[in-house]
Design a protein around this motif. Structure first.
Motif, short mmCIF file in Angstrom:
data_model
loop_
_atom_site.label_atom_id
_atom_site.label_comp_id
_atom_site.label_asym_id
_atom_site.label_seq_id
_atom_site.Cartn_x
_atom_site.Cartn_y
_atom_site.Cartn_z
N TYR A 95 6.28 -1.83 1.93
CA TYR A 95 5.91 -0.43 1.85
C TYR A 95 7.01 0.44 2.46
CZ TYR A 95 1.16 -2.31 1.31
OH TYR A 95 0.05 -3.01 0.89
N TRP A 113 2.76 7.21 2.90
CA TRP A 113 3.00 5.82 2.50
C TRP A 113 3.07 5.70 1.00
CZ3 TRP A 113 3.51 1.68 5.92
CH2 TRP A 113 3.27 1.97 7.27
N GLN A 115 2.75 2.93 -2.37
CA GLN A 115 1.69 1.97 -2.78
C GLN A 115 2.12 0.53 -2.56
OE1 GLN A 115 3.92 3.18 -4.84
NE2 GLN A 115 4.53 1.36 -6.02
N GLY A 116 3.40 0.31 -2.31
CA GLY A 116 3.89 -1.03 -2.03
C GLY A 116 4.46 -1.73 -3.25
#
Length: 123
Positions: A95, A113, A115-116
């Motif tokens: 991330y 952040w 979503q990875g």
């Protein structure tokens, strides 16, 4: 507000490399410090690397030192994580995150952040 989108993950053999990208939207990207974190199955979120808003300062977890390089291009609103000499222990969802504060290794302090992206390293 900053929106982050990671890309570049995938399946790679041990000893291989990947470059992750983190594309940001928003006019204030260059005013945020950026970090990369990862989470392996069954494990807690782990700090990997961080870079200051101007790119002059970088920080690495011990597991990343000497193998990973964090960088950013504020003109392109993009940050990168070059990962070399990967091993199976690097398998995780990675991330990127943005923070205005200075505590760059603490995931709890980050404001935004992505979503990875999945990184899988086979032995």
């Amino acid at each position: 507000q900053v929106q982050l989108v990671e890309s570049g993950g995938g399946l790679v053999q041990a000893g291989g490399f990947l470059r992750l990208s983190c594309a940001a939207s928003g006019r204030t990207f260059s005013s945020y410090n950026l970090g990369w974190f990862r989470q392996a199955p069954g494990k807690e979120l782990e700090f990997v690397a961080a870079i200051s808003w101007g790119g002059s300062n970088t920080y690495y977890a011990d597991s990343a030192k000497g193998r990973f390089t964090i960088s950013r291009d504020n003109a392109k609103n993009t940050a990168y994580l070059q990962m070399n000499n990967l091993n199976p222990e690097d398998t995780a969802v990675y991330y990127c995150a943005a923070v205005r504060g200075d505590n760059l290794s603490s995931d709890k302090d980050y404001d935004y952040w992505g979503q990875g992206t999945q990184v899988t390293v086979s032995s």
